[in-house]
Design a protein around this motif. Structure first.
Motif, mmCIF file in Angstrom:
data_model
loop_
_atom_site.group_PDB
_atom_site.id
_atom_site.type_symbol
_atom_site.label_atom_id
_atom_site.label_comp_id
_atom_site.label_asym_id
_atom_site.label_seq_id
_atom_site.Cartn_x
_atom_site.Cartn_y
_atom_site.Cartn_z
ATOM 1 N N ASP A 213 1.056 -1.473 0.030
ATOM 2 C CA ASP A 213 -0.057 -0.228 -0.193
ATOM 3 C C ASP A 213 1.001 1.218 0.062
ATOM 4 O O ASP A 213 0.332 2.306 -0.104
ATOM 5 C CB ASP A 213 -0.955 0.101 1.010
ATOM 6 N N VAL A 214 2.377 1.152 0.113
ATOM 7 C CA VAL A 214 2.995 2.276 -0.027
ATOM 8 C C VAL A 214 3.047 2.762 -1.515
ATOM 9 O O VAL A 214 3.467 1.580 -2.759
ATOM 10 C CB VAL A 214 4.464 2.376 0.607
ATOM 11 N N VAL A 215 2.677 3.865 -2.096
ATOM 12 C CA VAL A 215 2.556 4.345 -3.394
ATOM 13 C C VAL A 215 4.187 4.476 -3.918
ATOM 14 O O VAL A 215 4.466 3.916 -4.759
ATOM 15 C CB VAL A 215 1.499 6.098 -3.328
ATOM 16 N N VAL A 216 4.353 5.337 -3.141
ATOM 17 C CA VAL A 216 6.173 5.759 -3.924
ATOM 18 C C VAL A 216 6.115 6.641 -2.508
ATOM 19 O O VAL A 216 6.018 6.402 -1.147
ATOM 20 C CB VAL A 216 6.166 6.738 -4.719
ATOM 21 N N HIS A 217 7.873 6.347 -2.365
ATOM 22 C CA HIS A 217 8.629 7.225 -1.093
ATOM 23 C C HIS A 217 9.048 6.499 -0.572
ATOM 24 O O HIS A 217 9.048 7.110 1.038
ATOM 25 C CB HIS A 217 8.239 8.390 -1.245
ATOM 26 N N GLY A 218 8.737 5.271 -0.988
ATOM 27 C CA GLY A 218 9.330 4.376 0.656
ATOM 28 C C GLY A 218 10.519 4.531 1.963
ATOM 29 O O GLY A 218 11.314 3.813 0.406
ATOM 30 N N ILE A 219 10.937 4.126 2.280
ATOM 31 C CA ILE A 219 11.676 4.844 3.059
ATOM 32 C C ILE A 219 12.826 3.099 2.534
ATOM 33 O O ILE A 219 12.259 1.954 4.137
ATOM 34 C CB ILE A 219 12.134 5.020 4.106
ATOM 35 N N PRO A 220 13.360 2.397 2.930
ATOM 36 C CA PRO A 220 14.402 1.364 2.796
ATOM 37 C C PRO A 220 14.001 0.802 4.519
ATOM 38 O O PRO A 220 14.717 1.845 5.523
ATOM 39 C CB PRO A 220 15.536 1.060 2.592
ATOM 40 N N ASN A 221 13.730 -0.642 4.547
ATOM 41 C CA ASN A 221 13.955 -0.649 6.198
ATOM 42 C C ASN A 221 14.374 -2.297 6.148
ATOM 43 O O ASN A 221 14.660 -2.992 5.839
ATOM 44 C CB ASN A 221 12.464 -0.398 6.643
ATOM 45 N N VAL B 234 5.857 -4.943 -4.563
ATOM 46 C CA VAL B 234 7.107 -3.690 -4.406
ATOM 47 C C VAL B 234 8.233 -2.613 -5.459
ATOM 48 O O VAL B 234 8.402 -3.305 -6.848
ATOM 49 C CB VAL B 234 8.841 -4.502 -3.341
ATOM 50 N N SER B 235 7.601 -1.647 -5.604
ATOM 51 C CA SER B 235 8.294 -0.787 -6.870
ATOM 52 C C SER B 235 9.508 -0.100 -6.395
ATOM 53 O O SER B 235 10.042 -0.255 -5.050
ATOM 54 C CB SER B 235 7.180 0.762 -6.973
ATOM 55 N N ILE B 236 10.159 -0.400 -7.317
ATOM 56 C CA ILE B 236 11.882 -0.051 -7.122
ATOM 57 C C ILE B 236 12.074 1.584 -7.400
ATOM 58 O O ILE B 236 12.232 0.979 -8.919
ATOM 59 C CB ILE B 236 12.561 -1.245 -6.831
ATOM 60 N N VAL C 140 4.443 7.887 1.053
ATOM 61 C CA VAL C 140 3.218 8.012 0.898
ATOM 62 C C VAL C 140 2.355 6.673 0.614
ATOM 63 O O VAL C 140 2.800 5.490 -0.075
ATOM 64 C CB VAL C 140 3.109 8.521 -0.582
ATOM 65 N N ARG C 141 1.413 6.736 1.845
ATOM 66 C CA ARG C 141 0.220 5.560 1.282
ATOM 67 C C ARG C 141 -1.165 6.238 0.855
ATOM 68 O O ARG C 141 -1.393 6.925 0.910
ATOM 69 C CB ARG C 141 0.099 5.020 2.836
ATOM 70 N N THR C 142 -2.066 4.901 0.127
ATOM 71 C CA THR C 142 -3.228 4.724 -0.125
ATOM 72 C C THR C 142 -4.197 4.555 1.563
ATOM 73 O O THR C 142 -3.892 4.556 2.408
ATOM 74 C CB THR C 142 -3.152 3.382 -0.730
ATOM 75 N N LYS C 143 -4.960 5.498 1.249
ATOM 76 C CA LYS C 143 -5.523 6.277 2.556
ATOM 77 C C LYS C 143 -6.631 4.489 3.167
ATOM 78 O O LYS C 143 -6.852 3.955 3.606
ATOM 79 C CB LYS C 143 -6.798 7.046 2.388
ATOM 80 N N ASP C 144 -6.803 4.287 1.875
ATOM 81 C CA ASP C 144 -8.136 3.048 1.944
ATOM 82 C C ASP C 144 -7.025 1.348 2.307
ATOM 83 O O ASP C 144 -7.792 0.452 2.736
ATOM 84 C CB ASP C 144 -8.350 2.341 0.728
ATOM 85 N N GLY C 145 -6.097 1.923 2.038
ATOM 86 C CA GLY C 145 -4.543 0.243 2.545
ATOM 87 C C GLY C 145 -4.712 -1.074 1.610
ATOM 88 O O GLY C 145 -3.765 -1.723 1.590
ATOM 89 N N LYS C 146 -5.502 -0.534 0.050
ATOM 90 C CA LYS C 146 -5.106 -1.564 -0.536
ATOM 91 C C LYS C 146 -3.627 -0.602 -1.874
ATOM 92 O O LYS C 146 -2.970 0.078 -1.598
ATOM 93 C CB LYS C 146 -6.251 -1.264 -1.475
#
Ligand code: MF3
Ligand code: CO
Length: 267
Positions: free
Chosen positions: A73-81, A91-93, A221-227
């Motif tokens: 559900d992370v759209v973009v700009h996911g921080i590596p963890n 996973v979008s890279i 950035v995440r989707t509000k509905d969690g999808k």
């Protein structure tokens, strides 16, 4: 202000875009359940530096890593963890480099094993929409023609949510140049395109509603509905009759296929 590139500059930008493609194809080989996005980010930084380039996202507006890795559900700009990827995740890279002063910036969404059928379709349709947008990136057309084509295929045809807050962009000596390239809009609207305009076209498409929010970390950035949400990005140069795609998915897709076959041999 739109900056048009000479043919020579476009060839240099192709090298930047292709370095991102090569990096993505290297990462594709490593993808499997259990691997963490932080370990992938480290590998990405090393691969880029080994090829005489600089990871451009690192320190961009204070961004603390080499790449953006956006899971489910992370759209973009996911921080590596340090969370391991699981079977069925997507996973979008998204990787940016500066090579000889020119930016490459593109992205691909991978599946870990087999996601649900509706998620597989979202991946397929989002990639298709990117190419439908690229078909419109020719001299004489307007930016809104690209936007409209992407929105038609994803929202109108399949009922997906098209993210409004984030857009594609011009690319060159800077990561973000004019014009903005929304993934929604009206045919015939926006700036007219001429040969030598280099664009990063990047549909961000949600399985559910279009609404997103940014986490307190200031990035994720995440989707509000969690999808789930899918993101594909190509670097292209506008030409007379059709766009020249500077980045290359064929090597990424080949690595992706080889990896999937490897899995099935072992199970
Ligand atoms: N590829 C993204 C973009 O086009 C990511 C940049 S955000 C960063 O805007 F901070 F990570 F660099
Ligand atoms: Co971009």
């Amino acid at each position: 202000m739109i900056i048009y590139k000479t043919n020579e500059e476009v060839e240099q930008m192709r090298q930047s875009a292709l370095l991102v493609s090569k990096t993505l194809s290297e990462v594709a080989k490593l993808l499997k359940p259990g691997i963490t996005t932080l370990s992938l980010d480290k590998m990405i930084g090393e691969f880029v530096k080994d090829h005489n380039a600089v990871p451009s996202f690192l320190n961009y507006r204070g961004y603390p890593y080499n790449s953006c890795l956006s899971v489910n559900d992370v759209v973009v700009h996911g921080i590596p963890n340090n969370n391991p990827l699981k079977e069925g995740d997507i996973v979008s890279i998204d990787i940016g480099v500066i090579l000889n002063g020119w930016h490459g910036d593109h992205a691909y969404t991978f599946a870990i094993g087999e996601p649900a059928d509706d998620v597989k379709q979202l991946i397929r349709v989002t990639k298709e929409s990117l190419y439908k947008g690229i078909e419109k990136a020719m001299a004489g057309n307007r930016v809104g023609d690209i936007s409209f084509a992407i929105q038609e295929h994803t929202e109108k045809k399949h009922g997906y949510g098209v993210v409004r807050e984030l857009v594609g962009h011009g690319l060159g000596r800077n990561l973000h140049e004019d014009p903005q390239v929304p993934n929604f809009g009206k045919r015939g609207n926006g700036p007219k395109m001429k040969e030598g305009l280099v664009l990063a076209i990047e549909p961000m498409i949600n399985l559910g509603k279009k609404d997103v929010y940014t986490e307190n970390d200031g990035w994720t950035v995440r989707t509000k509905d969690g999808k789930p949400s899918v993101h594909f990005e190509h670097d292209v140069c506008v030409r007379k009759y059709k766009a020249d795609i500077l980045s290359d998915y064929s090597i990424i897709e080949a690595a992706e296929k080889a990896n999937v076959n490897l899995f099935s041999n072992h199970t």
